[in-house]
Design a protein around this motif. Structure first.
Motif, PDB file in Angstrom:
ATOM      1  N   PHE A 181       0.824  -1.198   0.000  1.00 25.52           N
ATOM      2  CA  PHE A 181       0.000   0.000   0.000  1.00 25.52           C
ATOM      3  C   PHE A 181       0.863   1.255   0.000  1.00 25.52           C
ATOM      4  N   HIS A 184       2.218   1.803  -3.450  1.00 32.48           N
ATOM      5  CA  HIS A 184       1.140   2.243  -4.331  1.00 32.48           C
ATOM      6  C   HIS A 184       0.872   3.732  -4.118  1.00 32.48           C
ATOM      7  N   TYR A 229      -1.014   5.119   6.742  1.00 28.97           N
ATOM      8  CA  TYR A 229      -1.919   3.991   6.537  1.00 28.97           C
ATOM      9  C   TYR A 229      -1.753   3.049   7.722  1.00 28.97           C
ATOM     10  N   VAL A 297      -8.224   5.970  -1.015  1.00 23.18           N
ATOM     11  CA  VAL A 297      -6.881   6.358  -1.408  1.00 23.18           C
ATOM     12  C   VAL A 297      -6.908   7.755  -2.019  1.00 23.18           C
ATOM     13  N   ASP A 298      -7.902   8.006  -2.864  1.00 26.16           N
ATOM     14  CA  ASP A 298      -8.002   9.326  -3.477  1.00 26.16           C
ATOM     15  C   ASP A 298      -8.157  10.413  -2.427  1.00 26.16           C
TER      16      ASP A 298
ATOM     17  N   VAL B 327      -4.653  -3.548   1.418  1.00 25.29           N
ATOM     18  CA  VAL B 327      -5.699  -3.093   0.489  1.00 25.29           C
ATOM     19  C   VAL B 327      -6.888  -4.044   0.534  1.00 25.29           C
ATOM     20  N   PHE B 398      -6.184  -6.343  -7.035  1.00 21.08           N
ATOM     21  CA  PHE B 398      -5.324  -5.193  -6.757  1.00 21.08           C
ATOM     22  C   PHE B 398      -3.872  -5.577  -6.969  1.00 21.08           C
ATOM     23  N   ALA B 400      -1.478  -2.889  -7.738  1.00 18.02           N
ATOM     24  CA  ALA B 400      -0.678  -1.664  -7.624  1.00 18.02           C
ATOM     25  C   ALA B 400       0.103  -1.409  -8.907  1.00 18.02           C
ATOM     26  N   GLY B 432      -4.939  -0.606 -10.066  1.00 20.90           N
ATOM     27  CA  GLY B 432      -3.490  -0.423 -10.107  1.00 20.90           C
ATOM     28  C   GLY B 432      -3.148   0.744 -11.003  1.00 20.90           C
ATOM     29  N   THR B 433      -1.865   1.017 -11.106  1.00 16.07           N
ATOM     30  CA  THR B 433      -1.428   2.128 -11.949  1.00 16.07           C
ATOM     31  C   THR B 433      -0.850   1.586 -13.247  1.00 16.07           C
ATOM     32  N   GLU B 451      -8.057   2.954 -10.770  1.00 11.55           N
ATOM     33  CA  GLU B 451      -6.831   3.055  -9.992  1.00 11.55           C
ATOM     34  C   GLU B 451      -7.081   2.876  -8.487  1.00 11.55           C
ATOM     35  N   ASP B 452      -8.069   3.592  -7.983  1.00  8.30           N
ATOM     36  CA  ASP B 452      -8.339   3.569  -6.545  1.00  8.30           C
ATOM     37  C   ASP B 452      -9.203   2.344  -6.218  1.00  8.30           C
ATOM     38  N   PRO B 453      -8.698   1.430  -5.376  1.00  2.40           N
ATOM     39  CA  PRO B 453      -9.473   0.224  -5.074  1.00  2.40           C
ATOM     40  C   PRO B 453     -10.803   0.527  -4.387  1.00  2.40           C
ATOM     41  N   VAL B 454     -10.863   1.631  -3.655  1.00  2.00           N
ATOM     42  CA  VAL B 454     -12.120   1.993  -2.985  1.00  2.00           C
ATOM     43  C   VAL B 454     -13.170   2.364  -4.029  1.00  2.00           C
ATOM     44  N   ARG B 455     -12.770   3.182  -4.981  1.00  2.00           N
ATOM     45  CA  ARG B 455     -13.715   3.561  -6.034  1.00  2.00           C
ATOM     46  C   ARG B 455     -14.097   2.347  -6.868  1.00  2.00           C
TER      47      ARG B 455
END
Lengths: 715, 715
Positions: A181, A184, A229, A297-298, B327, B398, B400, B432-433, B451-455
């Motif tokens: 994390f 990332h 984190y 994360v954003d 994550v 995920f 990254a 991931g990126t 990119e954002d795992p939450v979104r």
């Protein structure tokens, strides 16, 4: 982080200094293959131009990646400041022993196979810790991805993240329990143009915890913002002191703390051997210190990015300038969600702006419509009016793609930069699309850019909360020291009440009566009706067994009630030791609350306050705080519950005595603080809050001491 | 959108067809300057290669941007399908008149100065509408930014958005009340690689509304996903039918509906002349049709992006594969927030995976640790096991920065693409990126990247909700038609109850008694205790004036109570017309609820259900729905309140008769539907829900007819 800056600071732990900015490093388990765990850190340091000495240790090679290799730690010509350990788990204890003997001050243990795996792992990890401690050596990990300090080219990490680019210069320090994390996050920050020259991943944190790194950053003059984190807090004292230090230093701690959910909690426990803890308790601690807790994360990046401007408006008000009325509406919705005020512009200003542009909306959101395209002076006049006449502490300007299209964009940036220079205490945020280069130019002018206006508004709200947290600073209030010894074994209600009364908790007028005549006498003295309750240390939940009689209205009822309670008690617990019957005045009116203490295994005694009944059972509408705290803080707590309207007098009932509730809550917290580990929990349920000026009284009390407290205090 | 596709579809309105894909266009107010409102649409069309005829109309010029210019609409050699109107407000009516006479079928009115400004604007706008209607011509705007259909190069818009690039090919249709917002959205989507070839901005929507465009997209074979921005709903019938059509067509409507807050509501009303409406009501309507309501621009894009994969899992379960345990924990938290299940992997599978990699976490989240770096087969085996043995409908991986670094990234994409081909009903999402090019390659394989795992997790949850909405489809249940005429003027409680009882609402046993002897007789027949209530059409809130007596326990109490009520009523309203005293059995036990009807100015009668007391007053825990609906739907409503635990039996009380509540609620909705505009509101408060099998009874009823209903029905 240069040596001079560090010397001048108050960073005293030489082990941590050696960890964060060593002048030389040994790499135990060094590999010639830059793709392997023991090879990658060397490769990164060589590529980044680390100025210190690197000593690879690999008995099978004379040279590693162009550097002279050594057979053993003992064979090193000098004592390095730090060491990177990348050997299999069974060899780590021996390695630490050798490093300790050599006098190395900090070890970064990348190896895994310790407390995060079932079986012997935990014991092996304890050996690492014991070895490090014996030598006064600090240890990062094990099972961590390492750390970096880009300012000196120190890359003690096997992350692959830098293949896509190095971290940028800047003033954000990252600390992450999870290595992947952390990596990332650093990549994402870099891709957004944010500067995160420091990142420490703590892994199993056998020695060094997230808290300690937060504390380091709080004191490090090269760090302004701390991005963290966290999965679970293991050393509460270090953690709490770190948050307090950051708050004192006015450095925002932006934290993603995971493990809120049941699945997440379970997953967190199996990962990096952390104890996720009770999230409700942790959340209360984070709020106490004004930590900016984020949920994605954003959001972590948004808030850290904006915080790096170091503008934290007090009593934050938001002025919105928009070329889109629709986006103005959207932002207004978010401001309300966030509790951020959006007062209207002064009427005189509205009038003047309407003269400039009759179709404008001059209230707030301020909409100068698509005319902003055609008239370059409009944006300037409108925005200046917002800052100087509207007096908004934060201004969010939405210009969509216009923010990126010259020549509008050039003028816009220039105008805002001038305003920011003239008003450095205000926060200026632009929402729109533009190139990264233009965004960097905004950043350089002290202006923030976030594409999504919703995310921009949320981050602005976070800046206001930080401002308030820094303003109130952290109350270091402590009561007078006192020694308190709790009795051993279970306590009856009467004993519990007496104990609490001695510590200032108001108990409803009542009397313990051993026989029926004294009960009648007591009832007569209180006035009718009264409540009768059985009192026995052997009966904890007396309501369930019919041990409470309400509305006892005359002498005859007292007599028959007394007998009834005794017979019920005997039927329920045949050998119960009966102390008697408690006679209490039955209070009328007011609002039933509950108050208590619960010992948290991580953070110690936590005070709890809420309204009674469904408010707690169904809505979980309670507030928690670490003990102890003063009455002022207690009143803030009481007033922070969602259902506070009930206390302020709903349905034309009078407001209740909140100061009395606060007094009781604070005294309870002091009692819990003094009782320390002897106390497991206190339940005051209900506490009756009477109308303002008439006080608040605990009607029932249950005190539980720790099951092994008798033994402990007996030592 | 080519002509063939349109001919084959069931899109019948020739005006809308002319608007969306005209074969020729007149530009009234055409400018030679591509920077001006009348010049930019021509410029865009020329640059985009619009294949139709463009007729600039500008009497001052012979040529505009290289095209022959005409003096007037009348002078055109042919009748164009559509017209763009970019003349000052006072000239628009005349222009529409000329266009209508010429036989033009659709006009895009870019001019502003109508209902969005105070004064004459609204009347002028009404003239536009009248003119257009008289000629059977459809009108977009006024005060709009226009529209585009990139598939045919039709750019009837003065946005500057395309300076930074054209919209991409794709299957997302955008509709936005706000022009600037629509433009912004299209730019953001383009920059993310999303295809939005259609965008319509509706501005003041005097004629064409957002709803109508949603309906168009619902029927357009070139659109799979509808992205909508809405400030206020003006034509509820069109809007509702559009949402139903989209649901039937299994096309997600992803909507950002603003104006939730007080400030936002005010701002929305002043902007584009919209009526923001009651957001709680609108929200209920959006839920009814399974609209994916979002709260931010990013979420709008995330959900529309993922929806374009057209995979909407039913009974969605999430499997998480992660190289970061942390994550995994984060995603678990979000899954719980979203109510998305994350069941564990089957035990046998867990065992097998542990044999492959002893340090893995094989439960769910599945963590194959950093070993994923070294062993290319691990990711494949683990992910396949999740799909085929774990049977997850959605898999979130995920990785990254590994997701973007070859060769790991190449293998990963290949493995996932194979799984997606084998299991096209599953949703595969990677977090991931990576570069935009790689992301496009993922997209092309039917895999989503966020990119954002939450979104990512939130968007996956939205896909599951869409799946459920499409599965249940929209119940088009309607009761038998009936004519219902409400009495004029205010109704007493007894009248209201009798009326509702006739429509199937259960009323507590009771009797209206004109004299004391019949009251005694009634009480005796019900059994003790009873409740006495004064009944008068002149007294609406009888509790406040002491007009209700509870717990009347014997005949003597009935007699004295009867007299007391009469005297109180006379004291309160001296000339009150008294119908008598209502005697009712006093019911015991059960849970107090409330039920009602409230006429919404936009959506008509809305039924409301909630629990009584603080649940509504403090928590606003109510559910709303448009009338009418059947019992099944009513039961879903009742069970959807947050405090449903109270109905299911809290504190070891028996569960209440929810089917009886549902029956009453459905019947009430049918009554309201039949009463239509005659009915302002119904309040049944309380409704007592007795234990299961014992029914539910309205204890009080208040019916209010519309204040002008007497006149209306008297016509």
């Amino acid at each position: 982080m240069n040596a001079r800056a560090l010397d001048a600071s108050s960073l005293r732990d030489p082990g941590l200094l050696a960890l964060m900015a060593p002048a030389s490093v040994a790499v135990v388990g060094a590999s010639s293959d830059p793709g392997r765990i023991g090879g990658r850190p060397i490769n990164w340091m060589l590529r980044a131009g680390y100025q210190g000495e690197i000593y690879p240790i690999n008995p099978a090679r004379a040279e590693v990646q162009g550097l002279r290799s050594y057979d053993s730690v003992a064979a090193l010509p000098h004592t390095p400041d730090a060491a990177i350990v990348a050997v299999p788990a069974p060899q780590v204890v021996g390695t630490l022993e050798a490093l300790g003997e050599k006098g190395v001050r900090a070890a970064v243990v990348l190896s895994s196979g310790f407390a995060e795996v079932p079986g012997e792992g935990a014991a092996l990890q304890q050996q690492l810790l014991d070895t490090a401690r014996r030598h006064g050596m600090r240890m990062l990990g094990p099972n961590c991805l390492g750390l970096f300090n880009a300012n000196v080219g120190w890359y003690a990490t096997f992350t692959t993240a830098f293949e896509s680019g190095w971290p940028r210069a800047g003033r954000i320090g990252v600390v992450s329990q999870s290595g992947a994390f952390g990596s990332h996050l650093v990549c994402l920050a870099r891709d957004r143009g944010m500067g995160t020259p420091f990142c420490v991943t703590t892994g199993n944190q056998a020695d060094i915890t997230v808290g300690e790194i937060i504390h380091w950053y709080a004191q490090d003059p090269e760090v302004d913002v701390i991005a963290a984190y966290v999965e679970g807090v293991t050393r509460a004292d270090v953690f709490v002191e770190a948050l307090a230090a950051a708050q004192r230093a006015r450095k925002p701690v932006v934290m993603l703390k995971v493990g809120r959910s049941a699945i997440g909690h379970r997953a967190a426990q199996s990962h990096t051997a952390s104890v996720a803890g009770n999230d409700v308790v942790t959340d209360a601690v984070l709020r106490e210190f004004g930590v900016a807790r984020v949920r994605s994360v954003d959001e972590l990046l948004d808030v850290a990015y904006m915080a790096a401007l170091k503008t934290y408006p007090l009593r934050n008000t938001l002025g919105v300038a928009s070329i889109s009325g629709g986006v103005g509406v959207l932002i207004s919705d978010i401001a309300e969600d966030e509790g951020m005020a959006m007062p209207p512009m002064p009427l005189a200003t509205q009038k003047r702006l309407l003269e400039l542009l009759p179709y404008a909306s001059p209230v707030n959101p301020v909409d100068c419509t698509a005319q902003a395209l055609n008239d370059p002076t409009l944006v300037r006049s409108f925005t200046r009016a917002m800052v100087e006449e509207g007096q908004y502490t934060s201004v969010l300007s939405f210009y969509a793609q216009l923010a990126g299209v010259p020549p509008v964009a050039d003028r816009l940036m220039e105008d805002l930069a001038v305003l920011r220079q003239e008003h450095p205490d205000r926060l200026f945020v632009v929402s729109g699309t533009m190139t990264q280069d233009r965004q960097r130019a905004y950043d350089a002018s002290g202006l923030a850019v976030l594409e999504d206006p919703v995310r921009a508004a949320r981050a602005i709200a976070a800046m206001g909360r930080l401002g308030e947290a820094f303003e109130r600073s952290h109350s270091s209030w402590l009561p007078e020291p006192a020694v308190l010894t709790l009795p051993r074994g279970p306590m009856s209600e009467a004993q519990a009440k007496q104990l609490l009364a001695e510590h200032g908790v108001d108990i409803a007028p009542e009397q313990l009566c051993a026989d029926v005549e004294s009960a009648v006498h007591a009832a007569r003295s209180f006035g009718w009706p009264v409540v009768l309750k059985i009192v026995s240390p052997d009966i904890a939940h007396k309501t369930e067994m019919g041990g409470v009689l309400m509305g006892v209205g005359d002498e005859e009822a007292v007599r028959s009630g007394f007998d009834l309670l005794l017979s019920r008690a005997k039927a329920h617990v045949p050998n119960a030791s009966i102390e008697g019957v408690l006679v209490a005045r039955q209070m009328q009116g007011g609002v039933e609350c509950l108050m208590g203490i619960q010992r948290d295994p991580v953070f110690g005694p936590m005070a709890v306050f809420g309204l009674g009944g469904i408010f707690v059972e169904l809505l979980n509408d309670v507030v928690l705080r670490r003990c102890p705290f003063n009455e002022e803080e207690a009143e803030r707590m009481v007033r922070s519950i969602r259902s506070v309207g009930v206390l302020d007098g709903m349905r034309s009932r009078p407001p209740v005595d909140v100061p009395a509730l606060a007094r009781m809550l604070s005294r309870l917290s002091v009692f819990a603080h003094h009782a320390g580990d002897q106390l497991e929990s206190v339940d005051l349920n209900p506490v009756l809050a009477l109308p303002l000026g008439q006080g608040a009284y605990a009607l029932d009390a249950l005190v539980q001491t720790c099951s092994n407290h008798g033994k402990e205090t007996g030592k």
